[in-house]
Structure formats: C-alpha cells, structure tokens
Design an enzyme around this catalytic site. Structure first.
Site, short mmCIF file in Angstrom:
data_model
loop_
_atom_site.label_atom_id
_atom_site.label_comp_id
_atom_site.label_asym_id
_atom_site.label_seq_id
_atom_site.Cartn_x
_atom_site.Cartn_y
_atom_site.Cartn_z
N ARG A 17 -9.33 -1.17 41.44
CA ARG A 17 -9.48 -2.53 41.98
C ARG A 17 -8.18 -3.15 42.48
NH1 ARG A 17 -12.73 -2.29 37.58
NH2 ARG A 17 -14.77 -1.53 38.21
N GLU B 199 -19.45 3.76 27.82
CA GLU B 199 -20.60 4.67 27.79
C GLU B 199 -20.19 6.06 27.33
OE1 GLU B 199 -20.32 2.28 30.39
OE2 GLU B 199 -21.73 1.25 29.08
N ASP C 19 -26.18 -3.92 26.92
CA ASP C 19 -25.05 -3.51 27.77
C ASP C 19 -24.52 -4.70 28.55
OD1 ASP C 19 -23.13 -2.05 29.09
OD2 ASP C 19 -24.50 -1.19 30.56
#
Lengths: 171, 591
Positions: B148, B210, B321
């Site tokens: 990013r 995850e 989540d």
C-alpha cells in the site's frame, strides 16, 4: 546417490508413462503431445484459472478465503464428472463455472442463471475452452487424483527449485 | 577578481545541475510531517497527514472547475507477475508526492520514482525491485498480492515487501541502503501496509490472521536498520488481557490479531492509534473461548517504546472475521458544546465509533451500513455490542449470524468482507464530514471445527490456512459512499454504488470527494450532497485511493488502477467478467 533433480525428472517421466498407459483417450497421442497437454493443464491449474487458490497446489483441498474446497486427491469423481464440474461449477458453493456460456442456456445441469438465483456459482478467474478443460482434467488425473499425501518431490515438480516454497516439506 | 572568478567556477556546476534537475526535494523530517498541511502541493504521508484525514487543502479543482478535469498522463507500471496462489499482483497503493516527484509501489513491492513535474508525462527515474520469492510469499497472502505504499524519511524512501522485509532506499537513486527482515512467510506472516514513520522509527506489522500468526506492531530504528521495539497484539500469560484467552491450550500463540494497515498519530499526546485484525481461527469462535484481546480492536500506543496506553475492543470473541485494522482518524471537535479530542473509526462490523482518545472510553457510535443483523445495537455506556454477554466464553450475538460447531451455517450482514474493509475514509475538516466507502450486503458463513498446529499437538503446519470455515455469497453485494458526522456517526448524505467499494476516498478543499470503483469508474462527488459531479472510466478496476498534489501552481489528482477482480465481487455482477487486470497510474488535471 540419486540427486533430487534427477528424482524429479524420474517422477515427471513416471507421470507421463502413467498417463500413456492409463488413459484410453490418450492412445493416439504421442508422449510429447501428452506431456504438452499436461503442462498446459498445470499452467491452467496453477495460474490461468488459479484452481490452486482454493484447492491448494497439491489439490488436497483447503478452507478459508478459498472456500471449503474439496480434495481432488481423494475424489471419487470420474474424469468426465470433474470436467463437468470445471465447466459448470457447483451451484450453491464457491466452485466457479469456467464455460463462458454456462447458465446462459440449459447446458449445465439443465438450469439457467435465472433458475439458480443466489445459488449461481461464482464467475471464474478465467474462462476455459473445452481443450483447456480437457487439459486441466488430464493434469489432475496424471498427478493428483487417487494419490496419497503429497511429498517434497511433488512440491518441487509443482513449484520448481528456485523458491523456498517446499522447504518445510524437506525431511 | 580572481577570487570572484574562482567562486563562480565553484558554483557553476551546481547552477548547471539545478537547471537540469526539475525537483528540489528537501529532506523529510518529523516537523515537516507534523506540518504536512502547510505543504498542500505535496502528499507527504500515507493519509496526507498524521491524523488520517486523506484531505487535500488544494481547491483549484472544485465544483465549478471539475467539469474540465481530464486525464493528463498515465504511466504503465509492473507487478503483474504470478506468485503462490495468485495469477498477478494488485495495485492498492497510495502515491507519496514530494516536490514534483511521486513514489508508488506495485503489489510485489517494486518502488517507482516518477518525475511528474512537467504535468504532461510521468518519467520513471528509477525502479527498485525487492526480488521477492513470489511463490513462497504469495502462497501465504490471504487475499491478494498487495503493497500500500512507501514513507519518506530524511533523503530516503522506506518501503516494505510482501515477504516481510523493510528497505531503506536512496531517494535520488533507488539504491538500497539496508534491508531488515521483520515478518516471516515461513510462519504465515507477510507485510502489505505502508510504514508509519514517527521521528526516526518506522512502524509496521504483519498480515496473517488466516494463517495462525500472533500479530505484532514493530518499530525499526531507521538510523541503524535494527529493531527498536516490538509489541505483540495478543498478550502473553501474565500480561493485561491474557485472561481473555480461556482455552487453556495456549491458543493465543496462533490467535491472529494481525496488523496490515497504517496507524494514525496524535502529536499532542504522542500516541499512535493502531487498528488490529481478526482473531484466528476466523469462523470457529469455540476454538478460542474468551474475548480474545486485542483482536478486532484499536490500540493506543506510545510510538517511542511500543507501550500500550489503552485498548478498545469492537467485537469481542469475533466470530465474523471483523478485522478492525483500518484507519482511526484523530479529530478535535465539539460535542454538546464541549471541546472533545476523539479518535473515530468506521468499523468493519458496520458501526461508526467515536472514542475519547485520551482514555479510550466510548463517546458514541451508530450503525452506518444499510443492513446489520449480528447485534441489536451498541451499549450506550460501553460501546460494546448490545447483546454481548460478559459471562459467556463464546459469544452468540444474534443467533444465526455466525456458525457454531454442530450448527455451522449462518448469514451475516454486513458481509464478513465488512461494511468497510481496509479502504480508507476521508475527512473534510472544513465541513466536519467523514466520507465512508462501504461494502453493502450480506454473506453466508460456514464454521468448520479448526484443527490445531503441530506445536500444539495438531496436524496443521506453519503456513497452512487456519480459518475455521469459510464463506459464500448469498446475494449481490453493492457499495455506498456516505458522509457522516464524525461526532455521532449520523449519516448526512449518501450515494449507492453499483459495486462494493474496495478503493477508498479522497476529500479536497474544493469540496469534492474522489472515489474509484471496480468497473474502472473514477468519480468526483459534491462533498455536501454526494451528487456525482464528474466521472471518467479508466477501463480497469480501481482498488486504490486517490491523492491530490500540485506542481507549478496546477492541481492534479492521481490514482493507481488495476487489480484482480475478485470472484466474490463478480459473482452477481456478470457485467465485469470480461474486464482485464492492468497496472497503471492515472493523473488528472484541469484543461
């Protein structure tokens, strides 16, 4: 002392031989052509359709952001059934369809997009034509379907040696 | 005379050099960062300022002039290679602009230094490729190959790569000064976030919620390239909050709480506000009974030593989540006539929160997403979900909104992608409005009893997926852009978008809000009404937020375009199915 690279080469030859011996439809194709089709199938599985995102590189199935994807190593489906699943996806699950005209008519399971509503399978990363679907099915049956747990050598065949990807599988 | 001649000879090369050199970048230092608003021609920090506003004080492009906004140049970038589970890298980066030079990254962490000073073209002056082992790192990126952006420090560029390394680069040449390994893909850790530089420290953290990681916030001393501090986001036994992991089997060691979006910073109190991600395993809350601090939280931290000042947990024992990694803007405002110092957050769980940024106490909050079914509201005193049960080890919230063992299927609204994922909000301080780009709709969750890692007696190896289930779409997701009052979350204006938004907003003093969309639409909205006042389609999906800058007195808007179209976006949006990925920088200016 057999080097790892040599063992990988042997494994590749074994895969090609197995396909030559085992697949009736392959009778007329030369070993070189069969190897080309399997290599094409691998590229589709690995990159073009990115089947491995959900099914894992060794097709052993996975969960999480790839959905609850089934193991193709343990599948009892026939090649024709796997081909149909690739073509049409699985309604109501995360398995995408790959025939760009699937569900525009009733070619898949006799139903259309309108019939399926919210059970419509996802769009694929890439559409596949019938030759490509044939290639990926041949690849799966040559390398994964009906096999036990994958090995370090399987991993190197899939990913190559220029990566740490298989390090954790090294004995 | 001779002395004068000598002096002239001495300075001549410098004069010649400066005549040929289009830019005169000063060194970046902390004061410039604190006063970024005084350099509206530049976009010096990830969010434009430390407070997290994503606001440009430039107003040449405004409601009257925007009709003349046109693309003035574009630059093709790279990063489309496959790697691991991914067919190509995405562009989610925020350009950094300093005195006519722009620094952008592609998904595989290559940094491009682009001379944009002419206003008519972008000339790539150097490119640094970190040389990632793409198969290895890409295989443990949960949701795409992303990077990013970079940070400025002195005469250097600070960048990161997916494989967990940080780099210090020479700003003029792109040559590497040093690199430091911070996160380890061998453990399922990757880095995707832009570094936050405070004084001489660069602060980042790992993704991997995850993959069974234990999250952390890590500071690198940029003078030495060595670690200054590391604070884990899940407390070890004995540390405050460790009693919120009640399994008795040390599952905190793989409990997630990742860090993958840049913190905001309040200079007055010298505090960073770091959003913290989901607990692992994501969708099997019975695997990890307890509130699971500091997953799905914000941590207020001392940037010099990493000490936690306070934490606020949005969704205890999160079964959805609901990462809360995204930005926490720092706002001074009046509430009921009193001056308040607040930190705000448009949460993935669908609520907008205002917290007292000194104490971390709840000031106010409100649902901002169209549909929300997982709780009945927020407790007005604590800010906790109204149906949170402090006596329960495993939270039920609203029945049927998350799976449980033996009853695995559920539907949650907003979808687990969130009401708002990482894509940042923008805040216009002149109007006191915060612009929230959202994902609207619901999706299905399915719980699968999670197995343990080998170090805890189970079969899972490091790098194995660790999600405790999965999700599936149950209907079309769409998007929205909403203007909220940041003091109470009240929606003042909103616009429905055809596609769920994964791009993020830019606000400008021209009273415009810029936003990209998955179909390539790049649009400007009136900051008060959110009426669309300008649009241009770049022809490939936009997954990155825009910035604004000026060169030679002329304002520009820049955005990166080109990303994987998620099958989950497309499932019910077949019109996008033939769109192709690209890797482009687009720059717009007034004609």
């Amino acid at each position: 002392m057999i080097t790892r690279r040599y063992r990988v080469a042997l494994l590749l030859i074994a895969v090609v031989t197995a396909v030559t011996a085992g697949r009736a439809s392959a009778k007329d194709a030369s070993p070189a052509e069969q190897a080309r089709v399997i290599a094409q199938g691998k590229d589709i599985f690995k990159t073009k359709a990115t089947c491995q995102f959900c099914h894992k590189w060794d097709a052993s199935g996975d969960q999480g952001y790839g959905g609850n994807a089934l193991s193709l190593r343990a599948t009892k489906l026939t090649p024709a059934q796997v081909a149909e699943t690739v073509k049409c996806g699985r309604p109501g699950t995360g398995m995408p369809y790959h025939d760009q005209f699937a569900y525009t008519d009733k070619r898949c399971y006799g139903v259309s997009r309108a019939d399926l509503g919210n059970d419509m399978p996802p769009e694929p990363n890439s559409f596949l034509n019938s030759d490509e679907i044939d290639a990926v099915v041949k690849y799966l049956f040559a390398t994964d379907v009906g096999r036990g747990p994958s090995t370090y050598d399987d991993c190197v065949v899939f990913w190559g040696t220029e990566t740490r990807q298989c390090e954790s599988m090294k004995q | 005379m001779r002395r004068l001649l000598s002096a002239a000879l001495l300075i001549a090369p410098f004069l010649a050099a400066s005549a040929l050199t289009p830019v005169h970048a000063a060194d970046m230092n902390f004061d410039r960062g604190l006063n970024a608003g005084k350099e509206p021609q530049n976009w010096l920090l990830y969010y434009g300022n430390y407070q997290g506003f994503r606001f440009s004080a430039l107003d040449q492009i405004n409601g009257d002039s925007v009709k003349n906004l046109k693309p003035v140049f574009s630059v093709a970038l790279g990063g489309l290679q496959s790697g691991g589970r991914y067919a190509f890298g995405n562009l989610e980066g925020t350009p950094i602009v300093e005195d006519g030079m722009m620094y952008v990254t592609d998904g595989w962490g290559s940094v491009y230094a682009i001379d944009v000073s002419s206003g008519t073209r972008g000339l790539v002056k150097w490119k640094f490729d970190p040389g990632i082992d793409r198969a290895w790192a890409g295989d443990v990126a949960c949701c795409g190959v992303n990077n990013r952006g970079v940070a400025l420090w002195k005469d250097k560029i600070i960048s990161i790569a997916l494989d967990g390394r940080m780099f210090e680069l020479n700003k003029a040449t792109g040559e590497k000064v040093w690199e430091r390994k911070i996160a380890d893909p061998a453990l399922g850790e990757t880095i995707t976030m832009a570094p936050l530089v405070i004084r001489d420290l660069a602060i980042v953290g790992p993704a991997g919620g995850e993959f069974g990681i234990r999250g952390f916030v890590d500071a690198t001393d940029l003078n030495t390239g060595q670690q200054a501090w590391r604070t884990y986001t899940i407390p070890a036994p004995g540390e405050p909050g460790s009693d919120t992991w009640k399994d008795g089997e040390n599952r905190w060691q793989h409990g997630g709480a990742p860090v993958w979006e840049t913190a905001t910073y309040d200079a007055e109190s010298d505090t960073i506000y770091q959003g913290i991600g989901n607990a692992g395993a994501d969708w099997d809350p019975q695997y990890r009974p307890g509130d699971n601090k500091w997953a799905a939280s914000v941590l207020a931290m001392n940037p010099t030593n990493g000490k936690i000042k306070w934490g606020f947990q949005y969704t205890p024992n999160d079964p959805y989540d609901f990462d809360e990694i995204s930005e926490h803007p720092v706002i001074d405002t009046k509430i009921n006539g009193k001056d308040r110092k607040i930190v705000v957050h448009a949460a993935r769980n669908g609520f907008f929160y205002a917290l007292d940024r000194t104490s971390g106490t709840f000031v106010g909050g409100k649902q901002y997403v169209d549909k929300l079914n997982w709780t009945t509201g927020l407790d007005p005193e604590t800010g906790l979900p109204a149906n949170y049960d402090p006596k329960a080890d495993v939270q039920v919230y609203s029945p049927g909104t998350h799976g449980m063992r033996g009853n695995p299927m559920a539907t949650v609204c907003p979808s687990h992608f969130g009401a708002k994922n990482w894509e940042p909000t923008a805040y216009n301080p002149n109007l006191n409005l915060i612009y929230v780009p959202s994902v609207e709709g619901c999706d299905g969750l399915e719980t699968v009893e999670e197995k343990s890692f080998t170090d805890q007696g189970g079969p899972l190896k490091p790098r194995d997926r660790f999600s405790g289930g999965s999700f599936k779409l149950t209907g079309r997701l769409y998007g929205s852009l909403k203007a909220l009052d940041p003091t109470n979350g009240e929606t003042k204006a909103s616009v429905k978008l055809d596609f769920p938004n994964y791009a993020g907003a830019l606000a400008t003093a021209g009273n415009l809000v810029f936003l990209g969309e998955a179909d390539g639409t790049f649009a400007a909205y009136d900051a008060k009404t959110l009426n669309k006042v300008w649009t241009y389609n770049v022809g490939t999906g936009i997954n990155a937020p825009a910035v604004s800058y000026s060169v030679n007195g002329k304002q520009y808007v820049a955005v990166l375009a080109g990303s994987r179209q998620s099958p989950f976006v497309m499932q019910n949006d077949p019109q996008l199915k033939y769109t192709s990925t690209s890797s482009m920088l687009f720059v717009f200016g007034l004609n």
